[in-house]
Design a protein around this motif. Structure first.
Motif, PDB file in Angstrom:
ATOM      1  N   GLN A  17      -8.269   5.104 -12.963  1.00 25.27           N
ATOM      2  CA  GLN A  17      -8.778   4.790 -11.633  1.00 25.27           C
ATOM      3  C   GLN A  17      -8.965   3.288 -11.446  1.00 25.27           C
ATOM      4  OE1 GLN A  17     -12.264   7.296 -11.859  1.00 25.27           O
ATOM      5  NE2 GLN A  17     -11.315   8.941 -10.661  1.00 25.27           N
ATOM      6  N   SER A  18      -9.411   2.597 -12.489  1.00 24.12           N
ATOM      7  CA  SER A  18      -9.576   1.145 -12.406  1.00 24.12           C
ATOM      8  C   SER A  18      -8.238   0.455 -12.209  1.00 24.12           C
ATOM      9  CB  SER A  18     -10.255   0.604 -13.673  1.00 24.12           C
ATOM     10  OG  SER A  18     -11.603   0.997 -13.737  1.00 24.12           O
ATOM     11  N   PHE A  19      -7.241   0.881 -12.973  1.00 23.36           N
ATOM     12  CA  PHE A  19      -5.913   0.284 -12.837  1.00 23.36           C
ATOM     13  C   PHE A  19      -5.341   0.558 -11.449  1.00 23.36           C
ATOM     14  CE2 PHE A  19      -1.269   0.716 -13.064  1.00 23.36           C
ATOM     15  CZ  PHE A  19      -0.948  -0.602 -13.368  1.00 23.36           C
ATOM     16  N   LEU A  20      -5.477   1.773 -10.972  1.00 21.60           N
ATOM     17  CA  LEU A  20      -4.966   2.114  -9.644  1.00 21.60           C
ATOM     18  C   LEU A  20      -5.731   1.384  -8.543  1.00 21.60           C
ATOM     19  CD1 LEU A  20      -4.283   5.953  -9.994  1.00 21.60           C
ATOM     20  CD2 LEU A  20      -2.602   4.106  -9.837  1.00 21.60           C
ATOM     21  N   GLY A  21      -7.020   1.102  -8.779  1.00 21.03           N
ATOM     22  CA  GLY A  21      -7.788   0.333  -7.809  1.00 21.03           C
ATOM     23  C   GLY A  21      -7.207  -1.050  -7.617  1.00 21.03           C
ATOM     24  N   LEU A  22      -6.742  -1.644  -8.717  1.00 22.91           N
ATOM     25  CA  LEU A  22      -6.091  -2.947  -8.659  1.00 22.91           C
ATOM     26  C   LEU A  22      -4.717  -2.844  -8.011  1.00 22.91           C
ATOM     27  CD1 LEU A  22      -5.712  -5.938  -9.486  1.00 22.91           C
ATOM     28  CD2 LEU A  22      -5.014  -5.123 -11.739  1.00 22.91           C
ATOM     29  N   ALA A  23      -3.904  -1.913  -8.488  1.00 21.90           N
ATOM     30  CA  ALA A  23      -2.531  -1.787  -8.003  1.00 21.90           C
ATOM     31  C   ALA A  23      -2.470  -1.389  -6.528  1.00 21.90           C
ATOM     32  CB  ALA A  23      -1.772  -0.769  -8.850  1.00 21.90           C
ATOM     33  N   SER A  24      -3.338  -0.470  -6.118  1.00 21.70           N
ATOM     34  CA  SER A  24      -3.258   0.044  -4.749  1.00 21.70           C
ATOM     35  C   SER A  24      -3.646  -0.995  -3.707  1.00 21.70           C
ATOM     36  CB  SER A  24      -4.136   1.289  -4.594  1.00 21.70           C
ATOM     37  OG  SER A  24      -5.500   0.967  -4.763  1.00 21.70           O
ATOM     38  N   TYR A  25      -4.420  -2.012  -4.125  1.00 25.25           N
ATOM     39  CA  TYR A  25      -4.788  -3.057  -3.180  1.00 25.25           C
ATOM     40  C   TYR A  25      -3.546  -3.776  -2.658  1.00 25.25           C
ATOM     41  CZ  TYR A  25      -7.333  -6.983  -1.153  1.00 25.25           C
ATOM     42  OH  TYR A  25      -7.829  -7.921  -0.280  1.00 25.25           O
ATOM     43  N   TYR A  26      -2.507  -3.821  -3.482  1.00 27.03           N
ATOM     44  CA  TYR A  26      -1.275  -4.519  -3.106  1.00 27.03           C
ATOM     45  C   TYR A  26      -0.140  -3.559  -2.745  1.00 27.03           C
ATOM     46  CZ  TYR A  26      -3.798  -8.428  -5.087  1.00 27.03           C
ATOM     47  OH  TYR A  26      -4.761  -9.372  -5.350  1.00 27.03           O
ATOM     48  N   ARG A  27      -0.497  -2.329  -2.437  1.00 27.05           N
ATOM     49  CA  ARG A  27       0.530  -1.321  -2.173  1.00 27.05           C
ATOM     50  C   ARG A  27       1.410  -1.675  -0.985  1.00 27.05           C
ATOM     51  NH1 ARG A  27      -2.221   4.210  -1.449  1.00 27.05           N
ATOM     52  NH2 ARG A  27      -0.100   4.799  -0.864  1.00 27.05           N
ATOM     53  N   ARG A  28       0.877  -2.476  -0.049  1.00 23.37           N
ATOM     54  CA  ARG A  28       1.673  -2.842   1.123  1.00 23.37           C
ATOM     55  C   ARG A  28       2.888  -3.687   0.753  1.00 23.37           C
ATOM     56  NH1 ARG A  28      -2.902  -5.540   0.655  1.00 23.37           N
ATOM     57  NH2 ARG A  28      -3.084  -7.790   0.991  1.00 23.37           N
ATOM     58  N   PHE A  29       2.860  -4.289  -0.453  1.00 22.21           N
ATOM     59  CA  PHE A  29       3.993  -5.089  -0.907  1.00 22.21           C
ATOM     60  C   PHE A  29       4.964  -4.274  -1.761  1.00 22.21           C
ATOM     61  CE2 PHE A  29       0.396  -8.283  -0.937  1.00 22.21           C
ATOM     62  CZ  PHE A  29       0.721  -8.847   0.283  1.00 22.21           C
ATOM     63  N   VAL A  30       4.625  -3.021  -2.032  1.00 24.91           N
ATOM     64  CA  VAL A  30       5.410  -2.213  -2.980  1.00 24.91           C
ATOM     65  C   VAL A  30       6.062  -1.037  -2.256  1.00 24.91           C
ATOM     66  CG1 VAL A  30       5.352  -0.949  -5.158  1.00 24.91           C
ATOM     67  CG2 VAL A  30       3.707  -2.793  -4.756  1.00 24.91           C
ATOM     68  N   PRO A  31       7.369  -1.103  -2.019  1.00 22.57           N
ATOM     69  CA  PRO A  31       8.051   0.019  -1.388  1.00 22.57           C
ATOM     70  C   PRO A  31       7.884   1.298  -2.215  1.00 22.57           C
ATOM     71  CG  PRO A  31       9.467  -1.913  -1.417  1.00 22.57           C
ATOM     72  CD  PRO A  31       8.273  -2.221  -2.293  1.00 22.57           C
ATOM     73  N   HIS A  32       7.612   2.392  -1.545  1.00 25.68           N
ATOM     74  CA  HIS A  32       7.482   3.709  -2.190  1.00 25.68           C
ATOM     75  C   HIS A  32       6.361   3.736  -3.228  1.00 25.68           C
ATOM     76  CE1 HIS A  32      11.316   4.268  -0.219  1.00 25.68           C
ATOM     77  NE2 HIS A  32      11.893   3.369  -0.989  1.00 25.68           N
ATOM     78  N   ALA A  37       3.423   5.711  -8.093  1.00 24.31           N
ATOM     79  CA  ALA A  37       2.113   5.912  -8.715  1.00 24.31           C
ATOM     80  C   ALA A  37       1.745   7.372  -8.920  1.00 24.31           C
ATOM     81  CB  ALA A  37       1.038   5.230  -7.866  1.00 24.31           C
ATOM     82  N   ALA A  38       2.528   8.296  -8.382  1.00 22.25           N
ATOM     83  CA  ALA A  38       2.174   9.724  -8.394  1.00 22.25           C
ATOM     84  C   ALA A  38       1.768  10.259  -9.773  1.00 22.25           C
ATOM     85  CB  ALA A  38       3.310  10.549  -7.805  1.00 22.25           C
ATOM     86  N   PRO A  39       2.514   9.959 -10.856  1.00 18.24           N
ATOM     87  CA  PRO A  39       2.102  10.488 -12.173  1.00 18.24           C
ATOM     88  C   PRO A  39       0.721  10.011 -12.605  1.00 18.24           C
ATOM     89  CG  PRO A  39       4.374   9.737 -12.242  1.00 18.24           C
ATOM     90  CD  PRO A  39       3.799   9.239 -10.951  1.00 18.24           C
ATOM     91  N   LEU A  40       0.327   8.812 -12.141  1.00 14.11           N
ATOM     92  CA  LEU A  40      -0.990   8.276 -12.493  1.00 14.11           C
ATOM     93  C   LEU A  40      -2.080   8.845 -11.597  1.00 14.11           C
ATOM     94  CD1 LEU A  40      -0.053   4.509 -13.105  1.00 14.11           C
ATOM     95  CD2 LEU A  40      -0.220   6.371 -14.767  1.00 14.11           C
ATOM     96  N   THR A  41      -1.797   8.940 -10.307  1.00 14.46           N
ATOM     97  CA  THR A  41      -2.805   9.504  -9.407  1.00 14.46           C
ATOM     98  C   THR A  41      -3.072  10.971  -9.745  1.00 14.46           C
ATOM     99  OG1 THR A  41      -1.073   9.961  -7.756  1.00 14.46           O
ATOM    100  CG2 THR A  41      -2.320   7.915  -7.515  1.00 14.46           C
ATOM    101  N   ASP A  42      -2.063  11.681 -10.268  1.00 12.72           N
ATOM    102  CA  ASP A  42      -2.263  13.077 -10.683  1.00 12.72           C
ATOM    103  C   ASP A  42      -3.304  13.178 -11.801  1.00 12.72           C
ATOM    104  OD1 ASP A  42      -0.461  13.999  -8.844  1.00 12.72           O
ATOM    105  OD2 ASP A  42       1.200  14.237 -10.266  1.00 12.72           O
ATOM    106  N   LYS A  66       2.852  -2.475 -13.276  1.00 14.18           N
ATOM    107  CA  LYS A  66       2.505  -3.737 -13.943  1.00 14.18           C
ATOM    108  C   LYS A  66       3.519  -4.820 -13.591  1.00 14.18           C
ATOM    109  CE  LYS A  66       2.540  -2.275 -18.085  1.00 14.18           C
ATOM    110  NZ  LYS A  66       2.585  -2.350 -19.554  1.00 14.18           N
ATOM    111  N   ALA A  67       4.795  -4.452 -13.660  1.00 17.63           N
ATOM    112  CA  ALA A  67       5.853  -5.419 -13.359  1.00 17.63           C
ATOM    113  C   ALA A  67       5.731  -5.916 -11.923  1.00 17.63           C
ATOM    114  CB  ALA A  67       7.220  -4.776 -13.583  1.00 17.63           C
ATOM    115  N   THR A  68       5.335  -5.029 -11.030  1.00 20.10           N
ATOM    116  CA  THR A  68       5.168  -5.396  -9.629  1.00 20.10           C
ATOM    117  C   THR A  68       4.021  -6.379  -9.451  1.00 20.10           C
ATOM    118  OG1 THR A  68       6.013  -3.250  -8.911  1.00 20.10           O
ATOM    119  CG2 THR A  68       4.749  -4.498  -7.313  1.00 20.10           C
ATOM    120  N   LEU A  69       2.905  -6.135 -10.124  1.00 21.97           N
ATOM    121  CA  LEU A  69       1.740  -7.008 -10.002  1.00 21.97           C
ATOM    122  C   LEU A  69       2.027  -8.411 -10.522  1.00 21.97           C
ATOM    123  CD1 LEU A  69      -1.126  -4.633 -11.183  1.00 21.97           C
ATOM    124  CD2 LEU A  69      -0.715  -5.433  -8.861  1.00 21.97           C
ATOM    125  N   MET A  70       2.950  -8.512 -11.481  1.00 23.16           N
ATOM    126  CA  MET A  70       3.206  -9.795 -12.139  1.00 23.16           C
ATOM    127  C   MET A  70       4.425 -10.525 -11.596  1.00 23.16           C
ATOM    128  SD  MET A  70       2.198  -8.916 -16.097  1.00 23.16           S
ATOM    129  CE  MET A  70       3.130  -7.390 -16.223  1.00 23.16           C
TER     130      MET A  70
END
Length: 211
Positions: A17-32, A37-42, A66-70
């Motif tokens: 949940q912590s990792f997804l909290g970080l990643a999801s903040y930038y979801r608008r920059f990540v197509p699909h 993230a589905a396997p992680l949100t599950d 991770k690659a997207t964030l960096m």
């Protein structure tokens, strides 16, 4: 186990949940984003166990995010002709910060991610001490970016709004307040919901990432 980027594979539902909290903040920059993230949100669903069952699909999604964030279009190189915005946060066990700037798209992009695990002694500090230490730690690390430049510092800890004006009786807080006087910034209160990235960074250990 740390990945090649230094990020540890989540072992619990809370870490996912912590990792997804970080990643999801930038979801608008990540197509699909949702599909990636589905396997992680599950893993965070109510009926799932607290100790996560990590699969190859989870690892693939983790690596992709991770690659997207960096990389671009999320992480950007600093533009020293534009103002910076710094958000910080502290949890029971760590502090986190993210330095951001508006890009040509008028969206805020991260320039640097910071995270530090607190020592046992530091973990016993008061909430105000931890929150202020998060600022001090971030500014020590980010001095090359913000020294001599005015920047904005929104915080979700209301007590820090008075950082420049209160008369300190705690020697540690006084020392930190004096150190912060070397920097030119304005501080204002924001809601915790608006500080998701720094909050996520304070709860889990991430490597320092720069644009």
């Amino acid at each position: 186990m740390p990945s090649k980027s230094g990020l540890c594979v989540p072992k619990s539902k809370k870490q996912v949940q912590s990792f997804l909290g970080l990643a999801s903040y930038y979801r608008r920059f990540v197509p699909h984003y949702s599909q990636i993230a589905a396997p992680l949100t599950d893993l965070t669903k109510k009926k799932q166990p607290n100790a996560v069952q990590w699969t190859k699909k989870c690892q693939k999604a983790f690596n992709k995010l991770k690659a997207t964030l960096m990389s671009d279009p999320v992480l950007r190189a600093p533009d020293f002709d534009k103002p910076f915005l710094l958000t910080t946060d502290a949890s029971e066990r760590g502090v986190g910060a993210v330095l951001m700037q508006k890009g040509p798209d008028q969206e805020f992009h991260p320039v640097v991610f910071l995270s530090k695990k607190l020592s046992e002694r530091e973990s016993n500090w008061s909430v105000t001490e931890k929150e202020r230490y998060a600022i001090v730690y971030a500014l020590e690390k980010l001095r090359p970016y913000v020294w001599g430049r005015r920047f904005h510092l929104p915080t979700d800890h209301a007590a820090l709004k008075w950082l420049h004006t209160i008369k300190e009786t705690n020697k540690k807080l006084l020392r930190w307040s004096l150190a912060l006087q070397d920097f030119d910034f304005d501080i204002r209160h924001i809601s915790g919901a608006s500080n998701k990235v720094a909050d996520a960074l304070s709860r889990e250990s991430f490597p320092e990432l720069t644009g």
